[in-house]
Design a protein around this motif. Sequence first.
Motif, mmCIF file in Angstrom:
data_model
loop_
_atom_site.group_PDB
_atom_site.id
_atom_site.type_symbol
_atom_site.label_atom_id
_atom_site.label_comp_id
_atom_site.label_asym_id
_atom_site.label_seq_id
_atom_site.Cartn_x
_atom_site.Cartn_y
_atom_site.Cartn_z
ATOM 1 N N VAL A 1 -16.239 26.598 4.783
ATOM 2 C CA VAL A 1 -15.446 27.594 4.060
ATOM 3 C C VAL A 1 -15.406 27.167 2.602
ATOM 4 O O VAL A 1 -15.111 26.007 2.297
ATOM 5 N N ILE A 2 -15.747 28.106 1.705
ATOM 6 C CA ILE A 2 -15.713 27.829 0.266
ATOM 7 C C ILE A 2 -14.466 28.500 -0.301
ATOM 8 O O ILE A 2 -14.248 29.693 -0.093
ATOM 9 N N LYS A 3 -13.656 27.734 -1.031
ATOM 10 C CA LYS A 3 -12.394 28.257 -1.544
ATOM 11 C C LYS A 3 -12.275 28.027 -3.046
ATOM 12 O O LYS A 3 -12.513 26.915 -3.527
ATOM 13 N N ALA A 4 -11.897 29.086 -3.774
ATOM 14 C CA ALA A 4 -11.514 28.924 -5.170
ATOM 15 C C ALA A 4 -10.224 28.128 -5.227
ATOM 16 O O ALA A 4 -9.329 28.308 -4.401
ATOM 17 N N ASP A 5 -10.110 27.259 -6.222
ATOM 18 C CA ASP A 5 -8.939 26.377 -6.306
ATOM 19 C C ASP A 5 -7.652 27.137 -6.594
ATOM 20 O O ASP A 5 -6.609 26.870 -6.003
ATOM 21 N N GLY A 6 -7.711 28.108 -7.493
ATOM 22 C CA GLY A 6 -6.500 28.762 -7.966
ATOM 23 C C GLY A 6 -6.149 30.023 -7.212
ATOM 24 O O GLY A 6 -6.726 30.339 -6.160
ATOM 25 N N LEU A 7 -5.183 30.766 -7.755
ATOM 26 C CA LEU A 7 -4.698 31.992 -7.124
ATOM 27 C C LEU A 7 -5.753 33.086 -7.235
ATOM 28 O O LEU A 7 -6.292 33.332 -8.302
ATOM 29 N N ALA A 8 -6.006 33.759 -6.107
ATOM 30 C CA ALA A 8 -7.010 34.825 -6.090
ATOM 31 C C ALA A 8 -6.569 35.989 -5.209
ATOM 32 O O ALA A 8 -7.392 36.685 -4.619
ATOM 33 N N ALA A 9 -5.264 36.199 -5.120
ATOM 34 C CA ALA A 9 -4.695 37.327 -4.366
ATOM 35 C C ALA A 9 -5.211 37.383 -2.936
ATOM 36 O O ALA A 9 -5.446 38.453 -2.386
#
Length: 432
Positions: free
Chosen positions: A147-155
């Motif tokens: 699973v690839i996740k952006a670090d910050g808030l992304a709604a």
Amino acid sequence: MKVLIVGSGGREHALAWKISQSPRVETVFVAPGNAGTAVDAVNVPIEVTDIEGLVKFAKDELIDITVVGPEVPLVLGLVDAMQEEGLKVFGPSKAAAELEGSKVFCKNLLHAANVPTADYRAFRSADDASRYIKDRYSEPNDPVNVVIKADGLAAGKGVIVCDTRSEALEAIDRIAHQREFGEAGKELIIEERLFGQEASVLAITDGETIMTLPAAQDHKPAHDGDTGPNTGGMGAYCPTPIVDEAMMEKVESDVLVPVVHAMKRARRPFKGVLYAGMMLTSAGPKVLEFNVRFGDPECQPLLMRLKTDLIDVIEATIDGRLGELGPLEWDERPSICVVMASEGYPGDYEKGRTIRGLDRAAELPDVKVFHAGTAIDDGRIYNTGGRVLGVTAIGNSISNAKLQAYTAVKEIRWEGAWCRKDISDKALAYKA
């Protein structure tokens, strides 16, 4: 008592609806609110990112308590700004909100606190992340299960589940190179994919006492059978039979208590709602993510069942005396929330489409339609967001609550409206 609720979604409508039922509360304001909160409360045209404007309004209107709904103003430091002016506010500080604001911070804290979670690696560049994948998988169609996740808030959208090497490289490119999720992608995480059923365990804490709420189950994928892209949540139900008493005790002892203590040791004491997104794996429950506020849509079925005066709980949390309250009182009946969305969500969608049938849905017993992406103009209610309504019902059984919710859904119409048809079916399958 005057209460200000910050936000404009279904969670904030549910909070306004529940808090306005308190005999202690005279007026509930919602900033900026939606078409539903315009009926159940008083809307104020201040955006959630306008920290200065929100503080000024709270001071000018002599607001007794501010309740912050969404994550963005928490991460921006609204609680700190309110407290500096001597105002009472419910929610974690900017430092504590980093538990949701940065997935890298969260994973590092979970690792340090020995909380069960997926193995992971954090990266600051697309090249380094791509090299990590290429070094481990040689062929484009090699199975990867990451699973690839952006670090910050992304709604709720900055998480991409990948089955092959090429999908993983594409996800890295989207997040860290193309910056599909903006600054949220300045760092990213690659973690092992966990398998099992998801469950949400929310707790309210004043930094000392932890008051765990009944477990709920969200439905993140867009389409029936948990297929399609991830969304902010297409529906939820509460309680979930998948989390029994023994598992709840394990989540409290192995997850919630260590995280509250770790935050205190990190000099980021946590006050507010602590939301553990869990994967119930064959090796036991593991943390997928932490949120620092009520979930949306989990908040809607939770508050539909809550009998205790919510403002008493909120005030006790702010004052650090949560331990003085007795156990919360709940309606024993289960509840379910079905999200009605705009055509195209979670991608691009058309706005401004007139919504009809809300009055007929409201007439159904044990049903409450919570508004999310709506606005009202001269009596006309129309869609302004991707997730538009949270049709919530309570019933003597999960199947009864589901029938009532979908009966209400059928009364509501606008061009392009759609929803998942299988919200809560996992509970029925589990019980069978």
